[in-house]
Write a protein that holds these residues in place. Sequence first.
Motif, PDB file in Angstrom:
ATOM      1  N   ALA A  47       0.860  -1.213   0.028  1.00  0.00           N
ATOM      2  CA  ALA A  47       0.031  -0.014   0.018  1.00  0.00           C
ATOM      3  C   ALA A  47       0.707   1.122   0.099  1.00  0.00           C
ATOM      4  O   ALA A  47       2.124   1.291   0.415  1.00  0.00           O
ATOM      5  CB  ALA A  47      -0.691  -0.139   1.379  1.00  0.00           C
ATOM      6  N   VAL A  48       0.082   2.306  -0.236  1.00  0.00           N
ATOM      7  CA  VAL A  48       1.101   3.785  -0.229  1.00  0.00           C
ATOM      8  C   VAL A  48       0.095   4.723   0.264  1.00  0.00           C
ATOM      9  O   VAL A  48      -1.444   4.678  -0.279  1.00  0.00           O
ATOM     10  CB  VAL A  48       1.538   3.965  -1.727  1.00  0.00           C
ATOM     11  N   HIS A  49       0.591   5.513   1.012  1.00  0.00           N
ATOM     12  CA  HIS A  49      -0.267   6.761   1.533  1.00  0.00           C
ATOM     13  C   HIS A  49       0.392   8.060   0.962  1.00  0.00           C
ATOM     14  O   HIS A  49       1.435   8.117   0.738  1.00  0.00           O
ATOM     15  CB  HIS A  49      -0.179   7.084   3.128  1.00  0.00           C
ATOM     16  N   LEU A  50      -0.621   8.535   0.123  1.00  0.00           N
ATOM     17  CA  LEU A  50      -0.111   9.690  -0.703  1.00  0.00           C
ATOM     18  C   LEU A  50      -0.911  11.008  -0.359  1.00  0.00           C
ATOM     19  O   LEU A  50      -2.216  11.003   0.123  1.00  0.00           O
ATOM     20  CB  LEU A  50      -0.353   9.549  -2.335  1.00  0.00           C
ATOM     21  N   LEU A  70      -4.896   6.488   0.770  1.00  0.00           N
ATOM     22  CA  LEU A  70      -4.451   5.254   1.013  1.00  0.00           C
ATOM     23  C   LEU A  70      -4.851   4.491  -0.120  1.00  0.00           C
ATOM     24  O   LEU A  70      -6.042   3.955  -0.281  1.00  0.00           O
ATOM     25  CB  LEU A  70      -4.754   4.827   2.502  1.00  0.00           C
ATOM     26  N   PHE A  71      -3.645   4.074  -0.905  1.00  0.00           N
ATOM     27  CA  PHE A  71      -3.779   3.230  -2.060  1.00  0.00           C
ATOM     28  C   PHE A  71      -3.319   1.689  -1.651  1.00  0.00           C
ATOM     29  O   PHE A  71      -2.157   1.792  -1.333  1.00  0.00           O
ATOM     30  CB  PHE A  71      -3.186   3.742  -3.140  1.00  0.00           C
ATOM     31  N   ASP A  72      -4.090   0.768  -1.684  1.00  0.00           N
ATOM     32  CA  ASP A  72      -3.991  -0.680  -1.293  1.00  0.00           C
ATOM     33  C   ASP A  72      -4.119  -1.603  -2.334  1.00  0.00           C
ATOM     34  O   ASP A  72      -4.703  -1.384  -3.433  1.00  0.00           O
ATOM     35  CB  ASP A  72      -4.896  -0.781   0.025  1.00  0.00           C
ATOM     36  N   SER A  73      -3.552  -2.865  -1.994  1.00  0.00           N
ATOM     37  CA  SER A  73      -3.609  -3.957  -2.806  1.00  0.00           C
ATOM     38  C   SER A  73      -3.251  -3.694  -4.342  1.00  0.00           C
ATOM     39  O   SER A  73      -3.587  -3.767  -5.201  1.00  0.00           O
ATOM     40  CB  SER A  73      -4.997  -4.448  -2.987  1.00  0.00           C
ATOM     41  N   ILE A  74      -1.942  -2.981  -4.431  1.00  0.00           N
ATOM     42  CA  ILE A  74      -1.527  -2.484  -5.617  1.00  0.00           C
ATOM     43  C   ILE A  74      -1.083  -3.391  -6.429  1.00  0.00           C
ATOM     44  O   ILE A  74      -0.241  -4.603  -5.882  1.00  0.00           O
ATOM     45  CB  ILE A  74      -0.188  -1.397  -5.161  1.00  0.00           C
ATOM     46  N   ALA A 101      -6.960  -0.685  -4.487  1.00  0.00           N
ATOM     47  CA  ALA A 101      -8.145  -0.243  -4.020  1.00  0.00           C
ATOM     48  C   ALA A 101      -8.062   1.255  -3.134  1.00  0.00           C
ATOM     49  O   ALA A 101      -7.008   1.340  -2.427  1.00  0.00           O
ATOM     50  CB  ALA A 101      -8.607  -1.407  -2.919  1.00  0.00           C
ATOM     51  N   LEU A 102      -8.886   1.953  -3.019  1.00  0.00           N
ATOM     52  CA  LEU A 102      -9.048   3.122  -2.308  1.00  0.00           C
ATOM     53  C   LEU A 102      -9.189   3.043  -0.805  1.00  0.00           C
ATOM     54  O   LEU A 102     -10.649   2.683  -0.474  1.00  0.00           O
ATOM     55  CB  LEU A 102      -9.677   4.175  -2.974  1.00  0.00           C
TER      56      LEU A 102
END
Length: 395
Positions: free
Chosen positions: A256-259, A273-277, A305-306
């Motif tokens: 995941a990444v927090h942007l 938070l963008f997850d399951s990238i 996923a958002l």
Amino acid sequence: MGRKGRNGSSFFTSLTASFIAAIKKEGGVVKKLFVFLITVVLIGCNDQHIVEDVGFVQALGMDKTEKEDKFLVSAIVPQIEPDAENEREFLTTVSDSDKEATLSLSRQSNREIENGQLRNVLFGKEAAMKGIAEQIKTMNRDPIFGTRVKVSVVNGQAYELLSKPYTQHPQVSVYLDALLEKESKLQMTAETRLHQITRDLFEEGIDPIAPVIKIGGDKIVLDGIALFDDDKYVDKINPVDARIFFFLHGSFSAGAVHLKLDEKVNGGKVQLLFDSIRNKRNVKVKKAASPENIKIDVEINIKGALLEYNGPLDITKNQDLRTLEKQLGKSVEKRAEDIIQKLQAKQVDSLGIGKKVRNSLSYDQWNRLDWQEIYPNIDIVPHVKAEINDIGVYS
């Protein structure tokens, strides 16, 4: 062969008697089999390499010393004595090779020290800046150093990191190995095993990378991604930029990444938070009239996923969701540009752009090309497309 049990002798006598009876009954074939088995058993029983008498190094640290060709070598050996106060032996020596170091470490312990269970080799920052190629070559010549061994850089001294007592993690070698394993699976640091760093050290068109770790209070914490110019450590990618770096580095499915988006959307700031990238990277080499004028497009497609969203858009509406995707792509693209500029300024090809260029040219063209000279000045342009495939439940 390990120590015999209390009934080992009578068991062996009984087994021998059974075989003799079988020989009398069956003849030649069984006789040959019996001789072979007895030979194997006797050879095994003659092996005095008893596990309890061996200390297996699980983590090895290497730091620079005042002597040009010497390293301060630190080793963690798990303690097996049930009455021991500590769960590990911590041994140190000054040496110019791991073989000499192993012999010296053995003289400090009541056990024979071996590297057969080694999991991690840590280079202190100053040692890594000096160059790690000779040590990596030495490890590759030793068959004991297998594919499980991970190579990392310590922001500080490896000695200090390995010697520190971590109250919540008394078995520091196990703790360190699990930390690096977990973070590499989440694509937050490099999975740099011995064979991988060896490949990147000696292959044209790419420079190696490795995890950077440091002491953080009573913990070991990840401190970014080490960048090497050939075999010398020159800088690192900070942990907050690690995910963006790996978007550029290759395809993967994890994490995941927090942007925080750089540009305002509808006049408001956006955090998500963008997850399951799932990331796909494709490097395209645009040939020019001369190889020196080559241009590179790095196409990045990210899907995920958002999980969290703070901003003015109504993401339940399709139009607003598409707007958010575009802004997300632009934000990642800008940060990717910054990383590429940093790599070129440091003259490190950590993304393996040179390999892609080499594969697009003939053998003679590549040999005539001074990649080290032209790499810092070529155009490397990232193009990011983001897709949000799940927004969960938002009301």
